[in-house]
Design a protein around this motif. Structure first.
Motif, PDB file in Angstrom:
ATOM      1  N   GLU A  68       0.825  -1.204   0.000  1.00 20.48           N
ATOM      2  CA  GLU A  68       0.000   0.000   0.000  1.00 20.48           C
ATOM      3  C   GLU A  68       0.861   1.257   0.000  1.00 20.48           C
ATOM      4  O   GLU A  68       0.585   2.205  -0.747  1.00 20.48           O
ATOM      5  N   GLN A  69       1.918   1.286   0.806  1.00 15.71           N
ATOM      6  CA  GLN A  69       2.793   2.452   0.835  1.00 15.71           C
ATOM      7  C   GLN A  69       3.450   2.668  -0.526  1.00 15.71           C
ATOM      8  O   GLN A  69       3.562   3.801  -0.998  1.00 15.71           O
ATOM      9  N   LYS A  70       3.851   1.597  -1.159  1.00 15.89           N
ATOM     10  CA  LYS A  70       4.462   1.699  -2.484  1.00 15.89           C
ATOM     11  C   LYS A  70       3.460   2.233  -3.501  1.00 15.89           C
ATOM     12  O   LYS A  70       3.770   3.121  -4.300  1.00 15.89           O
ATOM     13  N   GLY A  71       2.257   1.698  -3.469  1.00 14.92           N
ATOM     14  CA  GLY A  71       1.221   2.149  -4.393  1.00 14.92           C
ATOM     15  C   GLY A  71       0.842   3.598  -4.160  1.00 14.92           C
ATOM     16  O   GLY A  71       0.634   4.366  -5.111  1.00 14.92           O
ATOM     17  N   ARG A  72       0.751   3.991  -2.897  1.00 19.48           N
ATOM     18  CA  ARG A  72       0.428   5.387  -2.559  1.00 19.48           C
ATOM     19  C   ARG A  72       1.476   6.341  -3.134  1.00 19.48           C
ATOM     20  O   ARG A  72       1.153   7.425  -3.604  1.00 19.48           O
ATOM     21  N   PHE A  73       2.734   5.942  -3.060  1.00 19.69           N
ATOM     22  CA  PHE A  73       3.807   6.789  -3.575  1.00 19.69           C
ATOM     23  C   PHE A  73       3.636   7.000  -5.077  1.00 19.69           C
ATOM     24  O   PHE A  73       3.718   8.131  -5.561  1.00 19.69           O
ATOM     25  N   VAL A  74       3.386   5.934  -5.803  1.00 16.71           N
ATOM     26  CA  VAL A  74       3.177   6.051  -7.255  1.00 16.71           C
ATOM     27  C   VAL A  74       1.971   6.940  -7.545  1.00 16.71           C
ATOM     28  O   VAL A  74       2.033   7.837  -8.390  1.00 16.71           O
ATOM     29  N   ALA A  75       0.883   6.712  -6.829  1.00 10.55           N
ATOM     30  CA  ALA A  75      -0.335   7.484  -7.063  1.00 10.55           C
ATOM     31  C   ALA A  75      -0.115   8.971  -6.805  1.00 10.55           C
ATOM     32  O   ALA A  75      -0.562   9.824  -7.584  1.00 10.55           O
ATOM     33  N   LEU A  76       0.575   9.303  -5.744  1.00 16.81           N
ATOM     34  CA  LEU A  76       0.818  10.699  -5.408  1.00 16.81           C
ATOM     35  C   LEU A  76       1.732  11.371  -6.436  1.00 16.81           C
ATOM     36  O   LEU A  76       1.480  12.511  -6.861  1.00 16.81           O
ATOM     37  N   CYS A  77       2.764  10.665  -6.855  1.00 15.58           N
ATOM     38  CA  CYS A  77       3.647  11.203  -7.895  1.00 15.58           C
ATOM     39  C   CYS A  77       2.862  11.432  -9.186  1.00 15.58           C
ATOM     40  O   CYS A  77       3.049  12.434  -9.873  1.00 15.58           O
ATOM     41  N   TRP A  78       1.972  10.501  -9.519  1.00 12.55           N
ATOM     42  CA  TRP A  78       1.165  10.623 -10.730  1.00 12.55           C
ATOM     43  C   TRP A  78       0.244  11.841 -10.648  1.00 12.55           C
ATOM     44  O   TRP A  78       0.123  12.600 -11.609  1.00 12.55           O
ATOM     45  N   ILE A  79      -0.380  12.050  -9.498  1.00 14.32           N
ATOM     46  CA  ILE A  79      -1.271  13.194  -9.320  1.00 14.32           C
ATOM     47  C   ILE A  79      -0.510  14.504  -9.560  1.00 14.32           C
ATOM     48  O   ILE A  79      -1.010  15.415 -10.230  1.00 14.32           O
ATOM     49  N   ALA A  80       0.687  14.609  -9.028  1.00 15.61           N
ATOM     50  CA  ALA A  80       1.485  15.823  -9.237  1.00 15.61           C
ATOM     51  C   ALA A  80       1.771  16.038 -10.720  1.00 15.61           C
ATOM     52  O   ALA A  80       1.712  17.172 -11.216  1.00 15.61           O
ATOM     53  N   GLN A  81       2.048  14.954 -11.441  1.00 15.09           N
ATOM     54  CA  GLN A  81       2.295  15.080 -12.876  1.00 15.09           C
ATOM     55  C   GLN A  81       1.031  15.492 -13.630  1.00 15.09           C
ATOM     56  O   GLN A  81       1.095  16.281 -14.567  1.00 15.09           O
ATOM     57  N   ILE A  82      -0.096  14.974 -13.217  1.00 11.53           N
ATOM     58  CA  ILE A  82      -1.362  15.368 -13.844  1.00 11.53           C
ATOM     59  C   ILE A  82      -1.560  16.872 -13.691  1.00 11.53           C
ATOM     60  O   ILE A  82      -1.891  17.578 -14.646  1.00 11.53           O
ATOM     61  N   HIS A  83      -1.332  17.382 -12.483  1.00 15.13           N
ATOM     62  CA  HIS A  83      -1.478  18.819 -12.252  1.00 15.13           C
ATOM     63  C   HIS A  83      -0.484  19.625 -13.098  1.00 15.13           C
ATOM     64  O   HIS A  83      -0.792  20.733 -13.525  1.00 15.13           O
ATOM     65  N   LYS A  84       0.673  19.060 -13.330  1.00 13.00           N
ATOM     66  CA  LYS A  84       1.679  19.740 -14.147  1.00 13.00           C
ATOM     67  C   LYS A  84       1.236  19.834 -15.604  1.00 13.00           C
ATOM     68  O   LYS A  84       1.479  20.836 -16.272  1.00 13.00           O
ATOM     69  N   ASP A  88      -7.018  21.781 -15.811  1.00 17.31           N
ATOM     70  CA  ASP A  88      -8.217  21.524 -15.009  1.00 17.31           C
ATOM     71  C   ASP A  88      -8.597  20.046 -15.155  1.00 17.31           C
ATOM     72  O   ASP A  88      -9.527  19.699 -15.875  1.00 17.31           O
ATOM     73  N   PRO A  89      -7.856  19.162 -14.450  1.00 15.09           N
ATOM     74  CA  PRO A  89      -8.081  17.721 -14.644  1.00 15.09           C
ATOM     75  C   PRO A  89      -9.424  17.256 -14.094  1.00 15.09           C
ATOM     76  O   PRO A  89      -9.977  17.847 -13.161  1.00 15.09           O
ATOM     77  N   LYS A  90      -9.930  16.187 -14.677  1.00 17.20           N
ATOM     78  CA  LYS A  90     -11.133  15.542 -14.150  1.00 17.20           C
ATOM     79  C   LYS A  90     -10.838  15.061 -12.729  1.00 17.20           C
ATOM     80  O   LYS A  90      -9.701  14.640 -12.445  1.00 17.20           O
ATOM     81  N   PRO A  91     -11.826  15.083 -11.848  1.00 17.04           N
ATOM     82  CA  PRO A  91     -11.592  14.634 -10.466  1.00 17.04           C
ATOM     83  C   PRO A  91     -11.001  13.221 -10.382  1.00 17.04           C
ATOM     84  O   PRO A  91     -10.158  12.953  -9.527  1.00 17.04           O
ATOM     85  N   GLY A  92     -11.418  12.338 -11.262  1.00 20.24           N
ATOM     86  CA  GLY A  92     -10.899  10.978 -11.231  1.00 20.24           C
ATOM     87  C   GLY A  92      -9.405  10.900 -11.525  1.00 20.24           C
ATOM     88  O   GLY A  92      -8.728   9.972 -11.086  1.00 20.24           O
ATOM     89  N   TYR A  93      -8.879  11.876 -12.266  1.00 20.65           N
ATOM     90  CA  TYR A  93      -7.447  11.901 -12.588  1.00 20.65           C
ATOM     91  C   TYR A  93      -6.592  12.248 -11.373  1.00 20.65           C
ATOM     92  O   TYR A  93      -5.411  11.926 -11.346  1.00 20.65           O
ATOM     93  N   VAL A  94      -7.184  12.938 -10.408  1.00 17.62           N
ATOM     94  CA  VAL A  94      -6.424  13.389  -9.242  1.00 17.62           C
ATOM     95  C   VAL A  94      -7.031  12.865  -7.934  1.00 17.62           C
ATOM     96  O   VAL A  94      -6.842  13.444  -6.875  1.00 17.62           O
ATOM     97  N   ALA A  95      -7.733  11.760  -8.029  1.00 13.18           N
ATOM     98  CA  ALA A  95      -8.374  11.167  -6.854  1.00 13.18           C
ATOM     99  C   ALA A  95      -7.335  10.694  -5.850  1.00 13.18           C
ATOM    100  O   ALA A  95      -6.281  10.172  -6.224  1.00 13.18           O
ATOM    101  N   ASP A  96      -7.645  10.876  -4.583  1.00 10.93           N
ATOM    102  CA  ASP A  96      -6.775  10.411  -3.513  1.00 10.93           C
ATOM    103  C   ASP A  96      -6.793   8.877  -3.478  1.00 10.93           C
ATOM    104  O   ASP A  96      -7.720   8.230  -3.973  1.00 10.93           O
ATOM    105  N   TRP A  97      -5.787   8.321  -2.863  1.00 15.77           N
ATOM    106  CA  TRP A  97      -5.615   6.871  -2.783  1.00 15.77           C
ATOM    107  C   TRP A  97      -6.887   6.155  -2.342  1.00 15.77           C
ATOM    108  O   TRP A  97      -7.296   5.164  -2.938  1.00 15.77           O
ATOM    109  N   SER A  98      -7.511   6.658  -1.299  1.00 10.95           N
ATOM    110  CA  SER A  98      -8.702   5.995  -0.750  1.00 10.95           C
ATOM    111  C   SER A  98      -9.872   5.990  -1.732  1.00 10.95           C
ATOM    112  O   SER A  98     -10.796   5.196  -1.588  1.00 10.95           O
TER     113      SER A  98
END
Length: 120
Positions: A68-84, A88-98
């Motif tokens: 889970e910690q490994k997956g969370r790290f990938v997800a968070l890094c991906w979210i930052a790239q989406i914002h970059k 105005d990304p779709k909410p699903g593109y920047v959804a939190d891990w949960s």
């Protein structure tokens, strides 16, 4: 960031989707590298690099993280790239891990472990 690193990330994503997605995934989820948009290629290469660097600077002790910690790290890094890359990304593109479906959580963990294996 290199094209090869982005390809490895994308291949790990496709393998994870193929393994964990319930039913038939959307074509875009399993599109080959050549059919992946440029912005998504850049995101894939950047996140590969972030995971690689994290594994290296931790001296390989990422092996002690949970999936889970490994997956969370990938997800968070991906979210930052989406914002970059997307104003105005779709909410699903920047959804939190949960908020991510379990297949995507498992796929993100698989991606981390694949990169970890190559860096290791």
């Amino acid at each position: 960031m290199t094209d090869d690193e982005g390809r490895i990330f994308r291949e790990a994503w496709i393998a994870g989707v193929t393994k964990h997605f319930p039913g038939e995934p959307k074509p875009g989820y399993v599109a080959p590298w050549a059919d992946t948009p440029d912005w998504e290629r850049q995101c894939a290469a950047a996140v590969y690099g972030q995971v690689r660097d994290f594994v290296v600077v931790s001296g390989g002790s990422t092996a002690r993280l949970t999936r889970e910690q490994k997956g969370r790290f990938v997800a968070l890094c991906w979210i930052a790239q989406i914002h970059k890359h997307i104003e105005d990304p779709k909410p699903g593109y920047v959804a939190d891990w949960s908020e991510l479906p379990s297949w995507q959580q498992e796929t993100d963990a698989d991606i981390f472990e694949r990169i970890e294996e190559l860096v290791g």
